[in-house]
Design a protein around this motif. Sequence first.
Motif, PDB file in Angstrom:
ATOM      1  N   ASP A  74       0.902  -1.092  -0.111  1.00  0.00           N
ATOM      2  CA  ASP A  74       0.036   0.026  -0.037  1.00  0.00           C
ATOM      3  C   ASP A  74       0.645   1.304   0.032  1.00  0.00           C
ATOM      4  O   ASP A  74       1.775   1.521   0.950  1.00  0.00           O
ATOM      5  N   PRO A  75       0.725   2.262  -0.836  1.00  0.00           N
ATOM      6  CA  PRO A  75       1.605   3.500  -0.870  1.00  0.00           C
ATOM      7  C   PRO A  75       1.466   4.053   0.184  1.00  0.00           C
ATOM      8  O   PRO A  75       2.408   4.795   0.786  1.00  0.00           O
ATOM      9  N   VAL A  76       0.499   4.370   1.089  1.00  0.00           N
ATOM     10  CA  VAL A  76       0.424   5.072   2.284  1.00  0.00           C
ATOM     11  C   VAL A  76       1.302   4.243   3.263  1.00  0.00           C
ATOM     12  O   VAL A  76       1.901   5.050   3.953  1.00  0.00           O
ATOM     13  N   LEU A  77       1.169   3.033   3.517  1.00  0.00           N
ATOM     14  CA  LEU A  77       1.945   2.159   4.363  1.00  0.00           C
ATOM     15  C   LEU A  77       3.613   2.456   3.870  1.00  0.00           C
ATOM     16  O   LEU A  77       4.453   2.515   5.072  1.00  0.00           O
ATOM     17  N   ALA A  78       3.851   2.543   2.676  1.00  0.00           N
ATOM     18  CA  ALA A  78       4.945   2.564   2.369  1.00  0.00           C
ATOM     19  C   ALA A  78       5.592   3.813   2.647  1.00  0.00           C
ATOM     20  O   ALA A  78       6.777   4.082   2.767  1.00  0.00           O
ATOM     21  N   ARG A  79       4.898   4.867   2.692  1.00  0.00           N
ATOM     22  CA  ARG A  79       5.328   6.273   3.078  1.00  0.00           C
ATOM     23  C   ARG A  79       5.405   6.370   4.535  1.00  0.00           C
ATOM     24  O   ARG A  79       6.312   7.028   4.884  1.00  0.00           O
ATOM     25  N   LEU A  80       4.732   5.717   5.176  1.00  0.00           N
ATOM     26  CA  LEU A  80       4.672   5.579   6.610  1.00  0.00           C
ATOM     27  C   LEU A  80       5.845   4.689   7.072  1.00  0.00           C
ATOM     28  O   LEU A  80       6.417   4.897   8.504  1.00  0.00           O
ATOM     29  N   PHE A  81       6.140   3.933   6.463  1.00  0.00           N
ATOM     30  CA  PHE A  81       7.317   2.652   6.998  1.00  0.00           C
ATOM     31  C   PHE A  81       8.112   2.441   5.666  1.00  0.00           C
ATOM     32  O   PHE A  81       8.432   1.554   5.008  1.00  0.00           O
ATOM     33  N   PRO A  82       8.933   3.585   5.403  1.00  0.00           N
ATOM     34  CA  PRO A  82       9.732   3.650   3.966  1.00  0.00           C
ATOM     35  C   PRO A  82      10.994   2.566   4.469  1.00  0.00           C
ATOM     36  O   PRO A  82      11.467   2.334   5.669  1.00  0.00           O
ATOM     37  N   ASP A  83      11.591   2.190   3.311  1.00  0.00           N
ATOM     38  CA  ASP A  83      12.958   1.221   3.405  1.00  0.00           C
ATOM     39  C   ASP A  83      13.806   2.369   4.084  1.00  0.00           C
ATOM     40  O   ASP A  83      14.049   3.723   3.435  1.00  0.00           O
ATOM     41  N   ALA A  84      14.827   1.922   4.877  1.00  0.00           N
ATOM     42  CA  ALA A  84      15.934   2.598   5.256  1.00  0.00           C
ATOM     43  C   ALA A  84      16.980   2.752   4.445  1.00  0.00           C
ATOM     44  O   ALA A  84      17.739   3.702   4.491  1.00  0.00           O
ATOM     45  N   TYR A  85      17.182   1.990   3.578  1.00  0.00           N
ATOM     46  CA  TYR A  85      18.194   1.711   2.609  1.00  0.00           C
ATOM     47  C   TYR A  85      17.651   1.471   1.298  1.00  0.00           C
ATOM     48  O   TYR A  85      17.278   0.545   0.826  1.00  0.00           O
ATOM     49  N   THR A  86      17.705   2.604   0.549  1.00  0.00           N
ATOM     50  CA  THR A  86      17.162   2.602  -0.679  1.00  0.00           C
ATOM     51  C   THR A  86      18.149   1.865  -1.634  1.00  0.00           C
ATOM     52  O   THR A  86      17.686   1.333  -3.102  1.00  0.00           O
ATOM     53  N   GLU A  87      19.184   1.858  -1.493  1.00  0.00           N
ATOM     54  CA  GLU A  87      20.184   1.331  -2.673  1.00  0.00           C
ATOM     55  C   GLU A  87      20.609  -0.349  -2.120  1.00  0.00           C
ATOM     56  O   GLU A  87      21.398  -0.849  -2.995  1.00  0.00           O
ATOM     57  N   ASP A  88      20.443  -0.595  -0.875  1.00  0.00           N
ATOM     58  CA  ASP A  88      20.707  -2.114  -0.765  1.00  0.00           C
ATOM     59  C   ASP A  88      19.495  -2.742  -0.178  1.00  0.00           C
ATOM     60  O   ASP A  88      18.921  -2.627   1.093  1.00  0.00           O
ATOM     61  N   GLU A  89      18.871  -3.450  -1.018  1.00  0.00           N
ATOM     62  CA  GLU A  89      17.565  -4.120  -0.487  1.00  0.00           C
ATOM     63  C   GLU A  89      17.619  -5.245   0.570  1.00  0.00           C
ATOM     64  O   GLU A  89      16.864  -4.957   1.530  1.00  0.00           O
ATOM     65  N   GLU A  90      18.775  -5.996   0.698  1.00  0.00           N
ATOM     66  CA  GLU A  90      19.116  -6.901   1.898  1.00  0.00           C
ATOM     67  C   GLU A  90      19.200  -6.034   3.136  1.00  0.00           C
ATOM     68  O   GLU A  90      18.531  -6.599   4.038  1.00  0.00           O
ATOM     69  N   ALA A  91      19.898  -4.842   3.083  1.00  0.00           N
ATOM     70  CA  ALA A  91      20.132  -4.345   4.307  1.00  0.00           C
ATOM     71  C   ALA A  91      18.650  -3.558   4.769  1.00  0.00           C
ATOM     72  O   ALA A  91      18.377  -3.512   5.866  1.00  0.00           O
ATOM     73  N   ALA A  92      17.904  -3.161   4.007  1.00  0.00           N
ATOM     74  CA  ALA A  92      16.613  -2.591   4.004  1.00  0.00           C
ATOM     75  C   ALA A  92      15.721  -3.558   4.776  1.00  0.00           C
ATOM     76  O   ALA A  92      14.917  -3.342   5.634  1.00  0.00           O
ATOM     77  N   ARG A  93      15.950  -4.747   4.176  1.00  0.00           N
ATOM     78  CA  ARG A  93      14.875  -6.148   4.715  1.00  0.00           C
ATOM     79  C   ARG A  93      15.378  -6.245   6.286  1.00  0.00           C
ATOM     80  O   ARG A  93      14.550  -6.483   7.104  1.00  0.00           O
ATOM     81  N   GLU A  94      16.872  -6.322   6.397  1.00  0.00           N
ATOM     82  CA  GLU A  94      17.002  -6.520   7.862  1.00  0.00           C
ATOM     83  C   GLU A  94      16.793  -5.290   8.596  1.00  0.00           C
ATOM     84  O   GLU A  94      16.283  -5.686   9.774  1.00  0.00           O
ATOM     85  N   PHE A  95      16.936  -4.304   8.436  1.00  0.00           N
ATOM     86  CA  PHE A  95      16.540  -3.248   9.180  1.00  0.00           C
ATOM     87  C   PHE A  95      15.095  -3.119   9.380  1.00  0.00           C
ATOM     88  O   PHE A  95      14.532  -3.002  10.688  1.00  0.00           O
TER      89      PHE A  95
END
Length: 191
Positions: A74-95
């Motif tokens: 959901d775009p709203v939830l994605a805005r409220l809970f954004p990825d911490a690392y936009t360049e590193d998908e694995e780091a974003a998942r871990e975070f």
Amino acid sequence: MNRGFHRAPGGGVSVTLGKPEIELLRNLLDQMLTLYDVRDPRNAGSGEGDLDDLARAAGLSGMGFSATDEPPADPVLARLFPDAYTEDEEAAREFRRYTERDLLEDKRANALTALRTLDRGPGTIHLDEAEAQAWLLALNDVRLALGTRWEIPENHDEVYLRMGPDDPRRPVFSVYGWLSVLQETLVEALW
């Protein structure tokens, strides 16, 4: 509608809200709580509770561990809970896995604090510093949700002034503008 917050004599901040304003804020905050419940894997009913049980058994519950590391669809939830690392998908998942549950609980607590303090109205509502901080964060989340869902641009005031009286977006832009005033005056009152 009310023009915002001000520093209260004796500490904290105050805002004067009428019954319609309180009902509007209550409705928006209730919607945010519903949205947070949608994001919470414990409410998903998709078998993810097994991961929560595993987290508790491993001693990870209460440490921000989330049963999901997937970004919200959901775009709203994605805005409220954004990825911490936009360049590193694995780091974003871990975070996300280790922090999202705590973030979700913080957002829920802020909304609940704002709701609870609304019970002090209608009239002048006094907030202590901690309640004011919760309001600030809850207002920000409501504005982010409205702005994302309704695609409200940065220059929303200019767009609003160009809208015709029958534009279906007009009431939402009006509410968004009022929430912006509340947030801005709360920031000014706190600092």
